[in-house]
Design an enzyme around this catalytic site. Structure first.
Site, PDB file in Angstrom:
ATOM      1  N   LYS A  59      59.912   1.722 -20.009  1.00 38.57           N
ATOM      2  CA  LYS A  59      58.639   2.340 -20.342  1.00 38.57           C
ATOM      3  C   LYS A  59      57.932   2.585 -18.682  1.00 38.57           C
ATOM      4  O   LYS A  59      58.323   1.816 -18.044  1.00 38.57           O
ATOM      5  CB  LYS A  59      57.592   1.668 -21.106  1.00 38.57           C
ATOM      6  CG  LYS A  59      57.731   0.100 -20.934  1.00 38.57           C
ATOM      7  CD  LYS A  59      57.357  -0.594 -22.098  1.00 38.57           C
ATOM      8  CE  LYS A  59      57.101  -2.034 -21.956  1.00 38.57           C
ATOM      9  NZ  LYS A  59      56.822  -3.118 -22.966  1.00 38.57           N
TER      10      LYS A  59
ATOM     11  N   ARG B  53      49.812  -7.108 -32.435  1.00 38.60           N
ATOM     12  CA  ARG B  53      49.495  -5.549 -31.698  1.00 38.60           C
ATOM     13  C   ARG B  53      50.064  -4.468 -32.660  1.00 38.60           C
ATOM     14  O   ARG B  53      49.691  -4.626 -33.725  1.00 38.60           O
ATOM     15  CB  ARG B  53      50.314  -5.948 -30.220  1.00 38.60           C
ATOM     16  CG  ARG B  53      49.906  -5.072 -29.063  1.00 38.60           C
ATOM     17  CD  ARG B  53      50.328  -5.708 -27.874  1.00 38.60           C
ATOM     18  NE  ARG B  53      51.801  -5.352 -28.088  1.00 38.60           N
ATOM     19  CZ  ARG B  53      52.488  -5.291 -26.845  1.00 38.60           C
ATOM     20  NH1 ARG B  53      52.053  -5.519 -25.757  1.00 38.60           N
ATOM     21  NH2 ARG B  53      53.792  -5.162 -26.832  1.00 38.60           N
TER      22      ARG B  53
ATOM     23  N   TYR C 130      36.538  -3.204   6.707  1.00 36.09           N
ATOM     24  CA  TYR C 130      35.086  -3.328   5.670  1.00 36.09           C
ATOM     25  C   TYR C 130      34.586  -4.441   5.530  1.00 36.09           C
ATOM     26  O   TYR C 130      35.136  -5.430   5.513  1.00 36.09           O
ATOM     27  CB  TYR C 130      35.438  -2.687   4.314  1.00 36.09           C
ATOM     28  CG  TYR C 130      35.854  -0.931   4.498  1.00 36.09           C
ATOM     29  CD1 TYR C 130      34.578  -0.385   4.641  1.00 36.09           C
ATOM     30  CD2 TYR C 130      36.898  -0.599   4.116  1.00 36.09           C
ATOM     31  CE1 TYR C 130      34.604   1.086   4.752  1.00 36.09           C
ATOM     32  CE2 TYR C 130      37.025   0.784   3.875  1.00 36.09           C
ATOM     33  CZ  TYR C 130      36.071   1.604   4.194  1.00 36.09           C
ATOM     34  OH  TYR C 130      35.913   2.955   4.308  1.00 36.09           O
TER      35      TYR C 130
ATOM     36  N   MET D 274      41.401   1.371   1.090  1.00 33.71           N
ATOM     37  CA  MET D 274      42.219   2.296   0.174  1.00 33.71           C
ATOM     38  C   MET D 274      43.483   2.726   0.753  1.00 33.71           C
ATOM     39  O   MET D 274      44.468   2.773   0.052  1.00 33.71           O
ATOM     40  CB  MET D 274      41.303   3.680  -0.015  1.00 33.71           C
ATOM     41  CG  MET D 274      41.945   4.667  -1.210  1.00 33.71           C
ATOM     42  SD  MET D 274      41.027   6.116  -1.380  1.00 33.71           S
ATOM     43  CE  MET D 274      39.152   5.367  -1.903  1.00 33.71           C
TER      44      MET D 274
HETATM   45  C1  LIG Z   1      57.386  -4.047 -22.958  1.00 35.46           C
HETATM   46  C2  LIG Z   1      58.243  -4.686 -24.117  1.00 35.46           C
HETATM   47  C3  LIG Z   1      59.494  -5.011 -23.702  1.00 35.46           C
HETATM   48  C4  LIG Z   1      59.927  -5.906 -22.379  1.00 35.46           C
HETATM   49  O1  LIG Z   1      59.117  -6.868 -22.112  1.00 35.46           O
HETATM   50  P1  LIG Z   1      59.323  -7.607 -20.794  1.00 35.46           P
HETATM   51  O2  LIG Z   1      58.411  -8.875 -20.842  1.00 35.46           O
HETATM   52  O3  LIG Z   1      59.064  -6.706 -19.749  1.00 35.46           O
HETATM   53  O4  LIG Z   1      60.782  -8.110 -20.753  1.00 35.46           O
HETATM   54  C5  LIG Z   1      60.280  -5.573 -24.908  1.00 35.46           C
HETATM   55  N1  LIG Z   1      59.718  -5.304 -26.230  1.00 35.46           N
HETATM   56  C6  LIG Z   1      58.802  -4.624 -26.308  1.00 35.46           C
HETATM   57  C7  LIG Z   1      58.157  -4.410 -27.679  1.00 35.46           C
HETATM   58  C8  LIG Z   1      57.789  -4.361 -25.374  1.00 35.46           C
HETATM   59  O5  LIG Z   1      56.707  -3.732 -25.588  1.00 35.46           O
END
Ligand SMILES: *Cc1c(COP(=O)(O)O)cnc(C)c1O
Length: 346
Positions: A37, A130, A246, A294
């Site tokens: 992701k 969640r 800055y 930046m």
């Molecule tokens: C992002 C995610 C993972 C991976 O988690 P890491 O801590 O990056 O290894 C696994 N399962 C779910 C449901 C996630 O949202």
């Protein structure tokens, strides 16, 4: 005509593959998949998927269907792609013709998917609150209309030694027995290090594939994958008392040279590295001076007087170390690296 980049992300294929193999081995009888992701945590999902497919990874996880649409052609037939954020009504036209499968997160989504005849995963809420179906809502539900591949849950605190881990494990064991699924999965990167009770049939590492170390057990087996590299735009000589950047957050305590780099907080190198970050050339340390701007950073080049405009330096970006220095999480550090870096795999 292409314009040469002034900042690059050096990405080590061997390190990525070595991390996946190490996590797959540590998963015991379970197979390690890969969370890709957020564009594989910012490193480039298409390249990561291609490399991990070759290494033998057969399970990939994205957050949403837009991400799935960008990877489907690579996955087709060779592996499975799961969409963690589930399936909204507005996703259905795409999802029904997609090679990816939704992770059903609520009874609404269960009903939406039931009868489609297509495979899915299901997420159980074992205590993180969640996404996921509450265990109590499973009893009395007719799930026989679903073709469930993976029944999964997710740990909130796998990077800590707290009672919530065994509590969530126990809740998952009970709830997952109420679902007819081909496989079970609970562990992210950190949870893989919690031991075989957490492994089930498949594990879902993300962070540690990309060099993140959420638990000390992973210290010796996970290696750095990504290193920002940046070009020097200008070298200048300071007199004692000269002010830099800055709000004049650095004042020279002696005459010395500095270099100005083509990178800044717009690239994800946030201001929490101001006066703290480290760059290097040939193992010579070049500390950040004053505020990160930046698009620009000033570094002390006292240790490397040979450096000139057009030379390149490495950014110290070992994730656990950079996290300690900046106060940012390893996740934020890796996913925040911006699109101005040219991503180059070695
Ligand atoms: C992002 C995610 C993972 C991976 O988690 P890491 O801590 O990056 O290894 C696994 N399962 C779910 C449901 C996630 O949202």
């Amino acid at each position: 005509m292409s314009v040469p980049p002034s900042a690059k992300l050096r990405l080590e294929s061997a390190a990525l593959i070595s991390n996946w193999r190490a996590l797959n081995d540590l998963s015991g009888d379970a197979c390690a998949g890969a969370a890709v992701k957020a564009d594989a945590y910012g490193l480039g999902a298409r390249s990561v998927v291609e490399k991990l497919l070759q290494a033998g990874c057969r399970e990939f996880y994205v957050a949403n269907w837009r991400e799935a649409s960008e990877l489907e052609d690579l996955i087709s037939g060779a592996a499975q792609l799961s969409v963690l954020n589930g399936v909204r009504e507005s996703d259905m036209p795409f999802a029904l013709q997609s090679l990816a499968k939704p992770v059903l997160n609520s009874l609404e989504q269960v009903h939406r998917w039931a009868g489609t005849g297509r495979p899915c995963d299901i997420m159980i809420n074992s205590g993180m609150n969640r996404l996921g179906v509450n265990p109590g809502d499973l009893s009395g539900q007719d799930l026989t209309q679903l073709d469930v591949d993976i029944c999964m849950s997710h740990l909130a605190c796998a990077d800590e030694d707290v009672v919530q881990n065994p509590d969530q494990l126990a809740a998952f064991i009970v709830a997952s027995d109420m679902v007819t699924a081909k496989r079970k999965s609970l562990a992210n990167s950190a949870a893989i290090a919690l031991g075989s009770a957490y492994h089930f049939d498949c594990t879902r590492p993300g962070l540690s594939l990309y060099g993140g170390i959420p638990r000390p057990e992973l210290n010796d087996i996970i290696v750095q994958v990504a290193t920002p590299q940046v070009e020097i735009l200008q070298v200048r000589s300071l007199k004692a008392g000269d002010r830099v950047g800055y709000n004049a957050q650095y004042i020279a305590d002696r005459d010395h040279d500095i270099a100005i780099l083509a990178m800044g907080y717009a690239d994800g190198y946030l201001r929490s590295f101001s006066g703290k970050g480290i760059f290097s050339v040939q193992d010579i340390s070049l500390p950040v001076l004053g505020r990160v701007s930046m698009d620009l950073i000033a570094i002390d080049v006292t240790g490397a007087p040979q450096l000139r405009e057009g030379d390149w330096v490495d950014c110290a970006y070992d994730l656990p170390e950079a996290s300690k220095i900046s106060g940012l999480s390893q996740y934020e550090l890796i996913t925040g690296l911006g699109q101005r870096f040219a991503r180059e795999w070695y």
